[in-house]
Design a protein around this motif. Sequence first.
Motif, PDB file in Angstrom:
ATOM      1  N   MET A   1      40.115  47.157  32.855  1.00 57.10           N
ATOM      2  CA  MET A   1      38.754  46.817  32.469  1.00 57.10           C
ATOM      3  C   MET A   1      38.664  46.783  30.953  1.00 57.10           C
ATOM      4  SD  MET A   1      35.480  49.039  33.633  1.00 57.10           S
ATOM      5  CE  MET A   1      33.976  49.129  32.717  1.00 57.10           C
ATOM      6  N   TYR A   2      38.170  45.651  30.438  1.00 58.52           N
ATOM      7  CA  TYR A   2      38.017  45.508  28.993  1.00 58.52           C
ATOM      8  C   TYR A   2      36.542  45.322  28.687  1.00 58.52           C
ATOM      9  CZ  TYR A   2      38.744  43.880  24.199  1.00 58.52           C
ATOM     10  OH  TYR A   2      38.731  43.750  22.829  1.00 58.52           O
ATOM     11  N   THR A   3      36.029  46.125  27.769  1.00 63.79           N
ATOM     12  CA  THR A   3      34.624  45.993  27.393  1.00 63.79           C
ATOM     13  C   THR A   3      34.546  45.809  25.886  1.00 63.79           C
ATOM     14  OG1 THR A   3      34.382  48.403  27.210  1.00 63.79           O
ATOM     15  CG2 THR A   3      33.866  47.435  29.328  1.00 63.79           C
ATOM     16  N   CYS A   4      33.795  44.795  25.472  1.00 61.57           N
ATOM     17  CA  CYS A   4      33.675  44.531  24.041  1.00 61.57           C
ATOM     18  C   CYS A   4      32.932  45.704  23.401  1.00 61.57           C
ATOM     19  CB  CYS A   4      32.906  43.237  23.802  1.00 61.57           C
ATOM     20  SG  CYS A   4      33.922  41.806  24.164  1.00 61.57           S
ATOM     21  N   GLY A   5      33.569  46.296  22.430  1.00 60.96           N
ATOM     22  CA  GLY A   5      33.005  47.489  21.809  1.00 60.96           C
ATOM     23  C   GLY A   5      32.107  47.153  20.638  1.00 60.96           C
ATOM     24  N   MET A  41      38.383  49.621  25.264  1.00 58.62           N
ATOM     25  CA  MET A  41      37.213  49.173  24.492  1.00 58.62           C
ATOM     26  C   MET A  41      37.622  49.045  23.035  1.00 58.62           C
ATOM     27  SD  MET A  41      33.528  50.980  23.769  1.00 58.62           S
ATOM     28  CE  MET A  41      32.323  50.177  24.806  1.00 58.62           C
ATOM     29  N   ASN A  42      37.403  47.859  22.483  1.00 57.27           N
ATOM     30  CA  ASN A  42      37.828  47.645  21.093  1.00 57.27           C
ATOM     31  C   ASN A  42      36.763  48.083  20.106  1.00 57.27           C
ATOM     32  OD1 ASN A  42      36.139  45.294  21.866  1.00 57.27           O
ATOM     33  ND2 ASN A  42      36.481  44.796  19.723  1.00 57.27           N
ATOM     34  N   LEU A  43      37.176  48.292  18.891  1.00 61.61           N
ATOM     35  CA  LEU A  43      36.220  48.438  17.791  1.00 61.61           C
ATOM     36  C   LEU A  43      36.434  47.233  16.887  1.00 61.61           C
ATOM     37  CD1 LEU A  43      36.613  52.198  16.749  1.00 61.61           C
ATOM     38  CD2 LEU A  43      35.120  51.224  18.491  1.00 61.61           C
ATOM     39  N   GLU A 187      40.504  38.307  18.145  1.00 59.72           N
ATOM     40  CA  GLU A 187      40.721  39.759  18.162  1.00 59.72           C
ATOM     41  C   GLU A 187      40.674  40.298  19.586  1.00 59.72           C
ATOM     42  OE1 GLU A 187      38.498  40.343  13.818  1.00 59.72           O
ATOM     43  OE2 GLU A 187      37.814  41.537  15.508  1.00 59.72           O
ATOM     44  N   CYS A 188      39.634  39.893  20.328  1.00 67.43           N
ATOM     45  CA  CYS A 188      39.488  40.452  21.678  1.00 67.43           C
ATOM     46  C   CYS A 188      40.550  39.907  22.637  1.00 67.43           C
ATOM     47  CB  CYS A 188      38.078  40.223  22.218  1.00 67.43           C
ATOM     48  SG  CYS A 188      36.920  41.479  21.596  1.00 67.43           S
ATOM     49  N   SER A 189      40.978  38.650  22.461  1.00 63.69           N
ATOM     50  CA  SER A 189      42.079  38.144  23.301  1.00 63.69           C
ATOM     51  C   SER A 189      43.340  38.961  23.060  1.00 63.69           C
ATOM     52  CB  SER A 189      42.372  36.674  22.972  1.00 63.69           C
ATOM     53  OG  SER A 189      41.399  35.829  23.545  1.00 63.69           O
ATOM     54  N   PRO A 212      29.367  32.440  21.976  1.00 60.26           N
ATOM     55  CA  PRO A 212      30.680  31.809  22.153  1.00 60.26           C
ATOM     56  C   PRO A 212      31.812  32.799  22.442  1.00 60.26           C
ATOM     57  CG  PRO A 212      30.228  32.097  19.810  1.00 60.26           C
ATOM     58  CD  PRO A 212      29.025  32.616  20.544  1.00 60.26           C
ATOM     59  N   HIS A 213      31.537  34.108  22.301  1.00 62.41           N
ATOM     60  CA  HIS A 213      32.648  35.057  22.244  1.00 62.41           C
ATOM     61  C   HIS A 213      33.549  35.011  23.484  1.00 62.41           C
ATOM     62  CE1 HIS A 213      34.881  38.403  20.789  1.00 62.41           C
ATOM     63  NE2 HIS A 213      34.428  39.261  21.685  1.00 62.41           N
ATOM     64  N   HIS A 214      32.965  35.194  24.651  1.00 61.55           N
ATOM     65  CA  HIS A 214      33.821  35.266  25.846  1.00 61.55           C
ATOM     66  C   HIS A 214      34.367  33.903  26.249  1.00 61.55           C
ATOM     67  CE1 HIS A 214      31.766  39.339  26.939  1.00 61.55           C
ATOM     68  NE2 HIS A 214      32.653  39.448  25.975  1.00 61.55           N
ATOM     69  N   ASN A 216      35.271  31.665  24.209  1.00 64.82           N
ATOM     70  CA  ASN A 216      36.410  31.448  23.317  1.00 64.82           C
ATOM     71  C   ASN A 216      37.601  32.338  23.685  1.00 64.82           C
ATOM     72  OD1 ASN A 216      34.779  29.620  22.077  1.00 64.82           O
ATOM     73  ND2 ASN A 216      34.458  30.808  20.193  1.00 64.82           N
ATOM     74  N   GLU A 217      37.315  33.547  24.141  1.00 66.72           N
ATOM     75  CA  GLU A 217      38.413  34.413  24.598  1.00 66.72           C
ATOM     76  C   GLU A 217      39.182  33.745  25.738  1.00 66.72           C
ATOM     77  OE1 GLU A 217      37.804  38.598  25.517  1.00 66.72           O
ATOM     78  OE2 GLU A 217      36.106  38.651  24.151  1.00 66.72           O
ATOM     79  N   ILE A 218      38.446  33.156  26.687  1.00 63.78           N
ATOM     80  CA  ILE A 218      39.098  32.479  27.817  1.00 63.78           C
ATOM     81  C   ILE A 218      39.957  31.327  27.298  1.00 63.78           C
ATOM     82  CG2 ILE A 218      38.730  31.077  29.894  1.00 63.78           C
ATOM     83  CD1 ILE A 218      36.160  32.631  30.395  1.00 63.78           C
TER      84      ILE A 218
HETATM   85 ZN    ZN Z   1      34.965  41.099  22.355  1.00 69.87          ZN
END
Ligand code: ZN
Length: 445
Positions: A1-5, A41-43, A187-189, A212-214, A216-218
């Motif tokens: 599970m990844y959650t944008c921090g 969870m990223n920072l 970064e999140c990818s 656009p964040h998610h 663009n991650e895809i």
């Molecule tokens: Zn993110």
Amino acid sequence: MYTCGPTVYDYAHIGNFRAFLFEDLLKRWLINRGYKVMHVMNLTDIDDKTIKGSQNQQVPLRQFTDFYAKAFFEDIKALNIQPADVYPRATDLVAEMVALIKTLITNGYAYRGEDGSIYYAISKFPDYGKLAKIKTNELKAGARVNQDEYAKEEAQDFALWKAWTPEDGEVFWETELGKGRPGWHIECSAMSMKYLGETFDIHCGGVDNMFPHHENEIAQSEAATGKKFVNYWLHNEHLLVEGKKMAKRLDNFYTLRDLLAKGYDPVAIRYLLMSTNYRQQFNFTLESLESAKGAVERLRNFVRRLHDVEGGKESNDKISVLTSKLEACFGGSLDNDLDIGTALAALFDFVREVNNLLDDNKVSKSEATQVGGLMMSIDEVLGVIGKVEAEEPLPLDIDALVQKREHARKSKNWKEADEIRAQLKTLGIILEDTTQGVRWHKEKT
Ligand SMILES: [Zn+2]
């Protein structure tokens, strides 16, 4: 599970915490149902906002973001949010981002613009727009956006690697891609795939992160690996405050710290922000925060009361019928797209019905223990009751006051009884009159 921090450029606000609490509930429920959860969870400690913030304060980027990262960890602890397994910081994984961008160039999805930055060519990825459901065919070929945040209508080629400009000041990396810094989306990818692999199960975030964040991650991840990136996307809806979009200029903007400074209980804040189904918009009001506090107190008083049961009669199976009903309804609701609203309604029905049995002294000690166990397992999911101790004996002088008030009450001397109750309240002792006589507990401070 990844959650944008959090983007660690300011204190997180209650809209951010709505997302983090929805994710905490989801994770706790998955664990309750027997799943093993690896949570990342990223920072976000490098983006347009953190650079601007560090320049405004004239401190190095890392020093600036360390301050808000530390505040974030204090906040989630206050809200009883279970920590993630890993908290990668973007600035620690620039090498992984560079490698990912190089793969995208090799695969033909990325190119260098005249400004020296490297862009993602969305026209090369036919699935672009599938998450946020947007069509991109009217786009002008090669239209580009360099900021991290932009609207759906502005969907265009976005920056993977931003060439250094004087506005970036001291913030840059010298890499094979040139002097510059990563864009927010790459970064999140990079961070998610490093810890969870090329395909993982669950990715969450607020609905404003969908585009656009998610999206663009895809596009980045799937173009680099040729594999499906994420099996399930879950986005929580917006938070309104007093009926309006939260904004600093409207005087309805709250960080967690603002509310704690006003004296609100963090557990009540947790309860309130978590208690509306994640797909629904949620209107936060200070009034509802008061009732959330009352709801948490009801649960705590109930558990305390169960501890105190001494020699009640058996309930003739009523307790076991009620507990089975609650387990089925609470669990069934959360299994149904995390329907916390229905789950909580079932819980409070249960509390009311068992309280009625307790009033009639129709709960045995072993039944009370069984119900107490169920409440504890439910609280592993809700995280609001905590450890409710059986009360230690009252100091003698306070006990004498309680006795004196009982005596006054029995002689129908209501005035004296009320005065003693008020006196006890100033000592932090709350009395409740029940059919079995008076009960008391210490006021939460
Ligand atoms: Zn993110």
